[in-house]
Design an enzyme around this catalytic site. Structure first.
Site, PDB file in Angstrom:
ATOM      1  N   HIS A   1      77.820 -27.768  46.093  1.00  0.00           N
ATOM      2  CA  HIS A   1      78.277 -29.022  45.482  1.00  0.00           C
ATOM      3  C   HIS A   1      77.792 -30.183  46.333  1.00  0.00           C
ATOM      4  CE1 HIS A   1      80.945 -32.165  43.888  1.00  0.00           C
ATOM      5  NE2 HIS A   1      81.142 -32.483  45.164  1.00  0.00           N
TER       6      HIS A   1
ATOM      7  N   ASN B   1      76.562 -21.562  41.009  1.00  0.00           N
ATOM      8  CA  ASN B   1      75.424 -22.382  41.453  1.00  0.00           C
ATOM      9  C   ASN B   1      75.517 -22.790  42.919  1.00  0.00           C
ATOM     10  OD1 ASN B   1      77.387 -24.368  41.341  1.00  0.00           O
ATOM     11  ND2 ASN B   1      76.438 -25.511  39.668  1.00  0.00           N
TER      12      ASN B   1
ATOM     13  N   TYR C   1      88.264 -31.709  41.734  1.00  0.00           N
ATOM     14  CA  TYR C   1      87.643 -31.779  40.411  1.00  0.00           C
ATOM     15  C   TYR C   1      88.458 -32.619  39.420  1.00  0.00           C
ATOM     16  CZ  TYR C   1      84.351 -28.016  41.629  1.00  0.00           C
ATOM     17  OH  TYR C   1      83.346 -27.251  42.187  1.00  0.00           O
TER      18      TYR C   1
ATOM     19  N   GLU D   1      85.367 -37.976  48.242  1.00  0.00           N
ATOM     20  CA  GLU D   1      85.342 -36.555  48.621  1.00  0.00           C
ATOM     21  C   GLU D   1      85.408 -36.370  50.129  1.00  0.00           C
ATOM     22  OE1 GLU D   1      83.001 -34.792  44.712  1.00  0.00           O
ATOM     23  OE2 GLU D   1      81.868 -35.126  46.560  1.00  0.00           O
TER      24      GLU D   1
ATOM     25  N   LYS E   1      79.834 -23.378  48.159  1.00  0.00           N
ATOM     26  CA  LYS E   1      80.947 -22.772  47.431  1.00  0.00           C
ATOM     27  C   LYS E   1      81.138 -21.306  47.847  1.00  0.00           C
ATOM     28  CE  LYS E   1      80.045 -25.721  43.404  1.00  0.00           C
ATOM     29  NZ  LYS E   1      79.707 -25.750  41.951  1.00  0.00           N
TER      30      LYS E   1
END
Length: 238
Positions: A203, A200, A137, A214, A97
């Site tokens: 992904h 975090n 998402y 994805e 990310k």
């Protein structure tokens, strides 16, 4: 004849029970407990039973004991762990990310997947639009944090990757760690490199169907490379 049969049963029972109790054969815990109990209970009893059998006393009990002794290895064998099955060769989507990219963690994260033995088959650095982030998402669109999540993913460069290997979807998640870095084990990517949920850094697809969706969202078919890595024969023995 009875004496020879008894001796064979005794040797078989003692050897199998000792092997199971010492874990030199692969049996389930409950079978190992039985084997250990048999090994203990049989100590000192073989000679007395042999003596009874040799004089023809208590023949019925003697025969029953012999039968049980010969059947024990087969019974414990049936409780052995099933042979391990190789995980399926599969592909998963992994994305570093914007926070992971901005913190200079690309090489650190890529190296962890490489050291494990997984094969990189697609990679590109992109800045996704917010519309694109919403597609990524889409399963979280009813959550109150959905908008902020999409804004963050589209706030800077994202390193999109596809990794290939046996069991890579499930174990890739283990390498990444729990969603909340505070709950991630040391040694995982998030456990070592992140602090809060909102940052975090990485992904990973959470299942086969998600991985397929994805990968198709982030990559065109021609961007996925099929090749044999030189390390595969050392990883899989093929």
């Amino acid at each position: 004849m009875n004496s020879r049969l008894f001796s064979a049963a005794a040797r078989t029972t003692r050897a199998f029970a000792a092997a199971a109790a010492s874990k030199s054969i692969n049996v389930l815990p409950e079978a190992r407990s039985v084997a250990g109990a048999v090994a203990t209970s049989c100590r000192g009893r073989f000679s007395s039973l042999a003596a009874l059998g040799s004089y023809g006393e208590h023949q019925n009990a003697y025969r029953q004991w012999i039968s049980g002794a010969l059947m024990l290895p087969a019974a414990v064998y049936m409780l052995q762990d099933p042979p391990a099955q190789a995980a399926e060769l599969e592909r998963t989507f992994i994305a570093i990310k914007p926070d992971g990219v901005q913190r200079g963690l690309i090489s650190e994260i890529v190296s962890r997947f490489e050291r494990k033995g997984y094969k990189l088959v697609a990679i590109k650095l992109v800045v996704p639009s917010k519309d694109f982030a919403e597609k990524h998402y889409y399963d979280l669109k009813e959550r109150p944090f959905f908008n902020g999540l999409c804004e963050f993913l589209s706030s800077g460069p994202v390193l999109a990757m596809v990794w290939e290997g046996e069991g890579v979807i499930k174990y890739g998640r283990k390498l990444i760690g729990a969603t909340d870095p505070q709950k991630s084990e040391p040694g995982t990517i998030r456990g070592d490199l992140a602090i809060i949920v909102g940052r975090n850094i990485i992904h990973g697809s959470d299942g086969p169907e998600t991985a397929k969706d994805e990968i198709n969202l982030w990559f065109k078919p021609e961007e996925l490379i099929n090749y044999t890595h030189n390390s595969e024969k050392w990883l899989y023995g093929k």
